[in-house]
Design a protein around this motif. Structure first.
Motif, PDB file in Angstrom:
ATOM      1  N   LYS A 347       0.849  -1.189   0.000  1.00 33.59           N
ATOM      2  CA  LYS A 347       0.000   0.000   0.000  1.00 33.59           C
ATOM      3  C   LYS A 347       0.886   1.240   0.000  1.00 33.59           C
ATOM      4  O   LYS A 347       1.815   1.349   0.787  1.00 33.59           O
ATOM      5  N   PHE A 348       0.557   2.181  -0.893  1.00 33.78           N
ATOM      6  CA  PHE A 348       1.348   3.402  -1.015  1.00 33.78           C
ATOM      7  C   PHE A 348       0.407   4.577  -1.188  1.00 33.78           C
ATOM      8  O   PHE A 348      -0.472   4.579  -2.061  1.00 33.78           O
ATOM      9  N   LYS A 369      -0.949  -3.456  -3.907  1.00 35.92           N
ATOM     10  CA  LYS A 369      -2.356  -3.844  -3.965  1.00 35.92           C
ATOM     11  C   LYS A 369      -3.269  -2.629  -3.828  1.00 35.92           C
ATOM     12  O   LYS A 369      -4.373  -2.620  -4.367  1.00 35.92           O
ATOM     13  N   ASN A 370      -2.799  -1.617  -3.080  1.00 32.85           N
ATOM     14  CA  ASN A 370      -3.593  -0.405  -2.849  1.00 32.85           C
ATOM     15  C   ASN A 370      -2.729   0.815  -3.112  1.00 32.85           C
ATOM     16  O   ASN A 370      -1.611   0.916  -2.610  1.00 32.85           O
ATOM     17  N   LEU A 371      -3.276   1.756  -3.890  1.00 31.57           N
ATOM     18  CA  LEU A 371      -2.526   2.954  -4.239  1.00 31.57           C
ATOM     19  C   LEU A 371      -3.425   4.181  -4.129  1.00 31.57           C
ATOM     20  O   LEU A 371      -4.575   4.168  -4.560  1.00 31.57           O
ATOM     21  N   SER A 372      -2.892   5.245  -3.516  1.00 27.35           N
ATOM     22  CA  SER A 372      -3.556   6.541  -3.481  1.00 27.35           C
ATOM     23  C   SER A 372      -2.633   7.537  -4.156  1.00 27.35           C
ATOM     24  O   SER A 372      -1.455   7.651  -3.792  1.00 27.35           O
ATOM     25  N   ILE A 373      -3.163   8.270  -5.149  1.00 26.65           N
ATOM     26  CA  ILE A 373      -2.269   9.051  -5.996  1.00 26.65           C
ATOM     27  C   ILE A 373      -2.993  10.251  -6.593  1.00 26.65           C
ATOM     28  O   ILE A 373      -4.220  10.259  -6.721  1.00 26.65           O
ATOM     29  N   SER A 395      -7.026  -1.890  -5.735  1.00 29.77           N
ATOM     30  CA  SER A 395      -7.802  -0.669  -5.541  1.00 29.77           C
ATOM     31  C   SER A 395      -6.926   0.561  -5.729  1.00 29.77           C
ATOM     32  O   SER A 395      -5.707   0.501  -5.524  1.00 29.77           O
ATOM     33  N   ILE A 396      -7.580   1.656  -6.120  1.00 24.81           N
ATOM     34  CA  ILE A 396      -6.860   2.916  -6.282  1.00 24.81           C
ATOM     35  C   ILE A 396      -7.739   4.057  -5.788  1.00 24.81           C
ATOM     36  O   ILE A 396      -8.960   4.056  -5.993  1.00 24.81           O
ATOM     37  N   LYS A 397      -7.120   5.008  -5.078  1.00 25.65           N
ATOM     38  CA  LYS A 397      -7.765   6.266  -4.694  1.00 25.65           C
ATOM     39  C   LYS A 397      -7.080   7.358  -5.493  1.00 25.65           C
ATOM     40  O   LYS A 397      -5.856   7.469  -5.477  1.00 25.65           O
TER      41      LYS A 397
END
Length: 503
Positions: A347-348, A369-373, A395-397
């Protein structure tokens, strides 16, 4: 012949209910269901109320506060009620009958400052409020301490919003039963403003803290030796959050943390209106699995952590979650950090609007697996590259709006380029954005999603600021018909649009 589900089975089922509304409905089934639901709901009664207060009006929060206080007052022992009555404090109870359950005994979490705020709000019309607030909170806390067999989480800070609490007027640790109640405490949030006697008392009985959250500053900069002792005496500290507010600095506490270099797995450093706080000491904790930086600042645009440069070459072989905010440090330092530590990241969270840094995510973090960008509006290829490189992404935010990619562009890219396991999108609309999604765009996306080999249901969450001028999908009748259609087909697992406070 009727059949009663064993209590162990119901407990297991109710524990896994995500929706609190379902638990509340179980209260009305029968006494058996009610008892199990009540135990779970009262375990941390403050959490849901506190989350809900941001969408309540003041009058609604006043009613909720009064309702909680009246229930607690009904549970008070006779001597406490008589003491308060002699002082001119009478709080009405829900009914004239004794409570059906001993609600305080179910609590595993105490948020002292929140209880104080609830009492302050509920009693605000009573004259001489301050002294009477402390009388009430002391009796309420005494009740919790004597009724709770083993408290798991305690939050004790001297202020909350506009209600300032004087911790010297609360006799928390000196009530009979406090030792038994606090021995197995596993999570503590506290501030330096608390009396050194409080930390001394805890250091004698609490040696099993796994999570510690400390607030520095707010006019007090000296770290009590009793707090250092409390930290040093912990046997298995795993999770640490430090907030340095205003003139606060965490450097004085670092020597006390070195004992936990092998056990600490989560670290969150929060900088509030400070400049150039040191973070290089993080290198001491090679077993960290989660590192999170956050900040608020008076000097927007300044680099908030002075020596992050020293961390760029440090290796954290177990690191799986990394969160670094906008203008925390120079992008090139973060890129080098990812080169050394990105391979194991799951997760980043990155809010820096830097194309090279975003591309380094694709290059150095293949197992995400999870990215917020945040990706600028002229950099659509960056999102395609990330999807093609991060084949485990689920998933992505992502920010959408005037400066960023549009929600339409994001959905189109997901439909074509997202990896097989991808199934969740969370959109943050900026304050000026207007959604470009049309009903035909949604229809096209969900047709594409339906034909994917993985057959995973899709989750779409949309957040926007209160000041946003964007029109949510829930206000578009045609879009909502499409959402409903694909929910019924099982293509959509969850759809939600909600407001968030402007960042």
């Amino acid at each position: 012949m009727s059949y009663q589900v064993p209590v162990e089975c119901l407990n297991e089922i109710f524990e896994h209910l995500d929706d609190k509304k379902t638990l509340y409905s179980c209260l009305l089934v029968n006494h058996f269901y009610c008892k199990i639901s009540i135990r779970i709901l009262w375990r941390n009664i403050w959490r849901d109320i506190w989350c809900s207060r941001f969408i309540m009006t003041y009058n609604q929060f006043l009613r909720v506060s009064s309702s909680i206080l009246s229930t607690l007052f009904a549970c008070l022992p006779k001597e406490s009620k008589e003491l308060l009555f002699k002082k001119g404090i009478f709080i009405s109870t829900p009914t004239s009958k004794p409570p059906m359950f001993n609600y305080p005994s179910f609590c595993k979490v105490l948020l002292i400052e929140k209880i104080f705020l609830i009492i302050s709000v509920a009693l605000q019309k009573i004259p001489n409020t301050k002294n009477r607030n402390y009388l009430v909170i002391n009796e309420v806390i005494k009740m919790f301490i004597t009724q709770i067999s083993s408290l798991k989480e305690l939050s004790y800070s001297y202020y909350d919003d506009t209600y300032i609490m004087d911790s010297d007027d609360i006799s928390f640790t000196y009530f009979s039963g406090a030792t038994d109640c606090l021995t197995n405490l596993s999570k503590l949030r506290c501030s330096l403003s608390l009396s050194s006697k409080f930390f001394y008392y805890l250091s004698k009985i609490c040696h099993n803290l796994q999570s510690l959250n400390i607030v520095f500053g707010l006019g007090i900069t000296k770290v009590p030796n009793e707090l250092k002792e409390l930290i040093s005496l912990q046997n298995n500290l795993k999770d640490l959050k430090i907030t340095a507010a205003c003139s606060g600095d965490w450097k004085d506490i670092i020597p006390s943390l070195t004992k936990h270099s092998n056990t600490l797995t989560k670290l969150h450093l929060n900088n509030v209106f400070n400049d150039n706080l040191s973070v290089s000491f993080i290198a001491l904790f090679s077993n960290l699995q989660e590192i999170k930086f956050s900040y608020s600042t008076r000097n927007f645009g300044e680099k908030q952590f002075s020596d992050f440069e020293k961390l760029q070459n440090v290796n954290f072989p177990k690191l799986q979650y990394f969160n670094i905010p906008y203008h925390c440090t120079k992008p090139e330092y973060v890129m080098k950090f990812l080169e050394n530590n990105g391979k194991n990241l799951k997760k980043f969270v990155i809010k820096e609007e830097d194309c090279a840094l975003n591309l380094s995510t694709a290059k150095f973090c293949p197992n995400l697996k999870n990215l917020s960008i945040a990706i600028r509006c002229d950099e659509l290829d960056t999102l395609r590259i990330i999807f093609n490189s991060c084949q485990y992404l689920e998933s992505i935010k992502i920010w959408c709006g005037v400066r960023y990619l549009s929600d339409k562009e994001v959905l189109e890219t997901i439909a074509i380029h997202s990896p097989e396991n991808f199934c969740k999108l969370k959109i943050y609309n900026d304050s000026l954005s207007k959604s470009k999604l049309l009903p035909e765009d949604l229809e096209s996306f969900f047709i594409s999603w339906k034909n994917r080999p993985s057959k995973k249901s899709f989750t779409l969450l949309i957040n926007k600021t209160y000041s946003s001028s964007s029109i949510s999908l829930e206000e578009n009748e045609e879009c909502m018909k499409i959402i409903k259609k694909y929910k019924n087909l099982g293509i959509i697992k969850k759809f939600e649009t909600k407001f968030r406070e402007k960042i």
